[in-house]
Design an enzyme around this catalytic site. Structure first.
Site, PDB file in Angstrom:
ATOM      1  N   HIS A 162      14.804  53.122  34.112  1.00 35.03           N
ATOM      2  CA  HIS A 162      15.104  53.148  35.821  1.00 35.03           C
ATOM      3  C   HIS A 162      14.274  53.232  36.660  1.00 35.03           C
ATOM      4  O   HIS A 162      14.253  52.959  37.740  1.00 35.03           O
ATOM      5  CB  HIS A 162      16.161  54.428  35.736  1.00 35.03           C
ATOM      6  CG  HIS A 162      17.408  54.390  34.959  1.00 35.03           C
ATOM      7  ND1 HIS A 162      18.695  54.286  35.720  1.00 35.03           N
ATOM      8  CD2 HIS A 162      17.563  54.627  33.755  1.00 35.03           C
ATOM      9  CE1 HIS A 162      19.585  54.133  34.972  1.00 35.03           C
ATOM     10  NE2 HIS A 162      19.085  54.464  33.612  1.00 35.03           N
ATOM     11  N   ASP A 370       9.466  52.337  44.037  1.00 38.90           N
ATOM     12  CA  ASP A 370      10.673  52.586  43.367  1.00 38.90           C
ATOM     13  C   ASP A 370      11.422  51.647  42.617  1.00 38.90           C
ATOM     14  O   ASP A 370      11.177  50.312  42.948  1.00 38.90           O
ATOM     15  CB  ASP A 370      11.675  52.665  44.802  1.00 38.90           C
ATOM     16  CG  ASP A 370      12.722  53.787  45.017  1.00 38.90           C
ATOM     17  OD1 ASP A 370      12.997  53.898  43.677  1.00 38.90           O
ATOM     18  OD2 ASP A 370      13.205  54.071  45.631  1.00 38.90           O
TER      19      ASP A 370
HETATM   20  C1  GDG Z   1      16.072  56.416  39.960  1.00 42.28           C
HETATM   21  C2  GDG Z   1      14.998  55.539  40.607  1.00 42.28           C
HETATM   22  C3  GDG Z   1      16.783  53.846  40.656  1.00 42.28           C
HETATM   23  C4  GDG Z   1      20.820  60.923  48.190  1.00 42.28           C
HETATM   24  N1  GDG Z   1      21.181  61.998  49.144  1.00 42.28           N
HETATM   25  C5  GDG Z   1      22.539  62.420  48.871  1.00 42.28           C
HETATM   26  C6  GDG Z   1      22.998  61.577  47.925  1.00 42.28           C
HETATM   27  N2  GDG Z   1      21.978  60.859  47.641  1.00 42.28           N
HETATM   28  C7  GDG Z   1      22.214  59.610  46.530  1.00 42.28           C
HETATM   29  C8  GDG Z   1      22.165  58.292  47.004  1.00 42.28           C
HETATM   30  C9  GDG Z   1      21.704  57.604  45.692  1.00 42.28           C
HETATM   31  C10 GDG Z   1      20.898  58.432  45.179  1.00 42.28           C
HETATM   32  O1  GDG Z   1      21.157  59.674  45.534  1.00 42.28           O
HETATM   33  C11 GDG Z   1      19.447  58.065  45.176  1.00 42.28           C
HETATM   34  O2  GDG Z   1      19.049  56.984  44.622  1.00 42.28           O
HETATM   35  P1  GDG Z   1      17.968  56.183  44.423  1.00 42.28           P
HETATM   36  O3  GDG Z   1      18.217  54.813  43.789  1.00 42.28           O
HETATM   37  O4  GDG Z   1      17.071  56.167  45.792  1.00 42.28           O
HETATM   38  O5  GDG Z   1      16.924  57.302  43.470  1.00 42.28           O
HETATM   39  P2  GDG Z   1      16.283  58.130  42.439  1.00 42.28           P
HETATM   40  O6  GDG Z   1      16.903  59.338  42.507  1.00 42.28           O
HETATM   41  O7  GDG Z   1      14.926  57.985  42.607  1.00 42.28           O
HETATM   42  O8  GDG Z   1      16.704  57.393  41.036  1.00 42.28           O
HETATM   43  C12 GDG Z   1      15.559  54.403  41.385  1.00 42.28           C
HETATM   44  C13 GDG Z   1      17.860  54.848  40.353  1.00 42.28           C
HETATM   45  O9  GDG Z   1      17.228  55.823  39.490  1.00 42.28           O
HETATM   46  C14 GDG Z   1      18.929  54.139  39.434  1.00 42.28           C
HETATM   47  O10 GDG Z   1      18.366  53.456  38.497  1.00 42.28           O
HETATM   48  O11 GDG Z   1      17.471  52.976  41.710  1.00 42.28           O
HETATM   49  O12 GDG Z   1      14.357  53.457  41.781  1.00 42.28           O
HETATM   50  O13 GDG Z   1      13.809  56.401  41.088  1.00 42.28           O
HETATM   51  O14 GDG Z   1      22.840  57.408  44.992  1.00 42.28           O
HETATM   52  O15 GDG Z   1      23.509  58.142  47.681  1.00 42.28           O
HETATM   53  N3  GDG Z   1      24.277  61.773  47.522  1.00 42.28           N
HETATM   54  C15 GDG Z   1      25.035  62.591  47.741  1.00 42.28           C
HETATM   55  N4  GDG Z   1      24.720  63.585  49.070  1.00 42.28           N
HETATM   56  C16 GDG Z   1      23.380  63.420  49.432  1.00 42.28           C
HETATM   57  O16 GDG Z   1      23.080  64.014  50.229  1.00 42.28           O
HETATM   58  N5  GDG Z   1      26.259  62.785  47.670  1.00 42.28           N
END
Ligand code: GDG
Length: 461
Positions: A162, A370
Site C-alpha cells: 500500500h 504517499d
Molecule cells: C495507506 C497509504 C494509501 C482521515 N480522517 C478521517 C478519516 N480519514 C480517512 C480518509 C481516508 C483515510 O483516512 C486516509 O487515507 P490515505 O490514503 O491518505 O492514507 P494512509 O492512512 O496513509 O494509508 C496510502 C492507503 O494506504 C490505501 O492503500 O492510499 O498512500 O499510506 O480514507 O477518509 N476518516 C474518518 N474520519 C476522519 O476524521 N471517518
C-alpha cells in the site's frame, strides 16, 4: 474471479475491532476502503481474514462476523514494539517514504519482524485448503509470501504493497534487503500502487537476487513471479451517494455558515503523519496571509488530523510541530471570532467528512511521499456538483492518475505551493467543472471494487 478457490486475506489488522456497548463487547467492522473492497470478495469466496485483533494479551478464538471468518493472530507487547512500532514503522515506513525521517536499523526489531511474519505464515498455511488463494497485505508482512511458499507450494499467493516501493539508492540501505526481496518473491503476483514502484522492485530483484526477466514477469528459482501496478481506489458510489443526500446539503450550509458565508475554504484532511506534508501547506498559507494575497475575513484553512502512532516519538514530534505552526499562524493572523486556521484533531464521522469535502473550495493534498492518497479521490467523489479544486502533490500515487485534472505541486517548494493555492482559489467556475468532471471520471471508472477484482483476476490467471 477466483470463485472456485477459497480466499484468505492476511493483513496486520483484522477488519473488525471490539467496542463496548451497553456494558457488553461487540465486534464492529472497521471503516475504510480496504475493508469494504475486500469484504464482497471474501463473502463471495467464503473467505477468511487473518490479522491481529488490536488487543493486547487476549487469546481469541476464530469467529464469524457479517459472513466473514476472522482468525486473530496474537501479538504480545514486546512483539508489537519490535515488529509494528519498530521494524514496520520506524524502519520500513520512513525508508519507503523517501527517508523523509531517518530510518532506524535495529537487529532486535528485525528478529521480531521475522518471528511475527512466521506466525502469520503458519496460521495461513494451517488453515488454507489445497489450492486456496492467499492475498497478503502491506509492508508489515513482506516475508509472509516466501514463508508460505516454503510450506505450501500449492497455494496461489498474492501480495499488495500500500505504500511506495523505494528506488535502489534508498532501498540499498536496508541491511536485510535481500531477505525482504526474497520474501516478496514467494508470491505469484505482487501489486504496487504505481508503475514506478513496480519498476523499482523489478530492478532490485534483478540486482540483489539475480532474478531475470522483463517488466512484469521475473523468473526466479525455477518459478515465474508477476508484478505490476494496481492503483488502489475508494468506494466512489458510497461517497457520491452521501454527497447527494438532502442532509449533506444541510450540513454543507451549516459548515459554511459557521465558518463565515463570505469566506473561501481551503481544506486538509490527514492522518497525522510526517509524510503528509501538513507543515508545507501551513507555511504556504502563512506566506499568503503575510503578503496580503489572502485575508482572514475572506479565507480560512480547515485542517483535520486523526492522531496516529502516538506511542512513537517521531509522531509526537510531528504533532507538536504542526500544532506550534498553527498556533503561530493563528496568533499572528486570526481576528476575534475568525481563526485563520481551524484545527480539528479528531476522527470525524464520514458524513461530516463528506460535508467538509463538499464545502471546500480548495482541497489540499500535499504529502512529501504517499503510496496513493485516498483523500484526493474522496474529494472528487464527494463533489457531484462538479465544483472545487484539488491541489495535489506530485509525490503521491494519486498524481499519476489525476495529473491532468488537479493542480500539481512540489510540496518542498513553498512558494510554488502558495502560488498554486492562490490559483486554485481563483479558478474560474468553468475550469473547476472541466477538471472535476475529469477527476470524477477517473475515480468512478477505477473504484476500489475494480481494484480488488483486477488483482484477484490477475492472481487467478
Ligand atoms: C495507506 C497509504 C494509501 C482521515 N480522517 C478521517 C478519516 N480519514 C480517512 C480518509 C481516508 C483515510 O483516512 C486516509 O487515507 P490515505 O490514503 O491518505 O492514507 P494512509 O492512512 O496513509 O494509508 C496510502 C492507503 O494506504 C490505501 O492503500 O492510499 O498512500 O499510506 O480514507 O477518509 N476518516 C474518518 N474520519 C476522519 O476524521 N471517518
Amino acid at each position: 474471479m477466483l470463485s472456485s478457490r477459497k480466499l484468505f486475506v492476511v493483513a496486520n489488522r483484522l477488519p473488525v475491532s471490539r467496542v463496548r456497548r451497553g456494558g457488553e463487547f461487540h465486534w464492529v467492522t472497521s471503516p475504510g476502503g480496504l475493508v469494504s473492497a475486500l469484504v464482497p470478495a471474501l463473502r463471495e469466496n467464503r473467505g477468511t481474514w487473518i490479522g491481529w485483533s488490536g488487543e493486547g494479551k487476549s487469546t481469541l478464538k476464530p469467529f464469524k462476523h457479517e459472513g466473514i471468518e476472522n482468525v486473530p493472530v496474537e501479538l504480545n507487547k514486546a512483539e508489537l514494539e519490535g515488529y509494528y512500532e519498530g521494524f514496520s514503522n520506524a524502519t520500513l515506513w520512513p525508508l519507503y517514504h523517501d527517508c523523509v525521517r531517518p530510518p532506524e536499523y535495529r537487529r532486535s526489531w528485525w528478529s521480531t519482524y521475522v518471528e511475527v511474519n512466521q506466525r502469520f505464515a503458519e496460521v495461513a498455511s494451517k488453515l488454507a485448503p489445497d489450492g486456496a488463494a492467499v492475498w497478503v497485505q502491506d509492508y508489515h508482512l513482506q516475508l509472509v509470501p516466501g514463508m508460505l511458499r516454503a510450506r505450501r507450494p500449492d497455494l496461489r499467493i498474492g501480495f499488495f504493497l500500500h505504500i511506495p516501493f523505494p528506488p535502489q539508492e534508498l532501498f540499498a540501505q536496508l541491511p536485510w534487503r535481500s531477505e525482504i526481496l526474497k520474501g516478496l518473491m514467494g508470491a505469484d503476483l505482487i501489486g504496487f500502487q504505481t508503475r514506478v514502484g513496480a519498476q523499482n522492485f523489478g530492478q532490485l530483484a534483478r540486482r540483489y537476487l539475480g532474478a531475470r526477466g522483463r517488466y512484469g514477469v521475473l523468473s526466479f528459482e525455477g518459478r515465474e513471479v508477476r508484478y505490476a501496478d494496481f492503483p488502489i481506489s475508494i468506494d466512489f458510489r458510497r461517497f457520491d451517494d452521501i454527497a447527494r443526500t438532502p442532509d449533506n446539503a444541510k450540513r454543507i450550509r451549516s459548515v459554511r455558515k459557521r465558518l463565515g458565508e463570505e469566506r473561501r475554504i481551503l481544506l486538509g484532511i490527514d492522518r497525522l503523519d510526517y509524510t503528509k506534508g501538513i507543515d508545507s501547506r501551513l507555511k504556504a498559507f502563512r506566506d499568503l496571509l503575510a503578503t496580503g494575497a489572502v485575508d482572514v475575513e475572506r479565507t480560512v484553512l480547515v485542517q483535520t488530523a486523526v492522531p496516529s502512532r502516538e506511542r512513537m516519538k517521531s509522531y509526537r514530534d510531528e504533532r507538536d510541530r504542526v500544532e506550534r505552526l498553527i498556533g503561530e499562524i493563528n496568533g499572528e493572523h486570526s481576528l476575534l471570532g475568525q481563526s485563520a486556521v481551524q484545527y480539528l484533531r479528531r476522527n470525524l464521522p464520514v458524513e461530516e467528512l463528506v460535508a467538509l469535502y463538499g464545502a471546500a473550495d480548495v482541497m489540499l493534498v500535499t504529502p512529501l511521499r504517499d503510496g496513493m492518497n485516498l483523500v484526493a479521490k474522496e474529494y472528487a467523489a464527494s463533489r457531484p456538483d462538479e465544483r472545487g479544486a484539488l491541489v495535489l502533490s506530485e509525490f503521491t500515487g494519486a498524481a499519476h492518475e489525476l495529473y491532468n485534472a488537479a493542480l500539481i505541486i512540489n510540496p518542498y517548494d513553498v512558494d510554488g505551493l502558495a502560488a498554486a493555492m492562490l490559483a486554485a482559489l481563483e479558478l474560474e467556475e468553468d475550469e473547476q467543472r472541466r477538471r472535476m468532471v475529469r477527476m470524477r471520471r477517473v475515480v468512478s471508472g477505477h473504484d476500489v471494487y475494480f481494484w480488488a477484482n483486477s488483482f484477484l483476476e490477475a492472481l487467478a490467471a
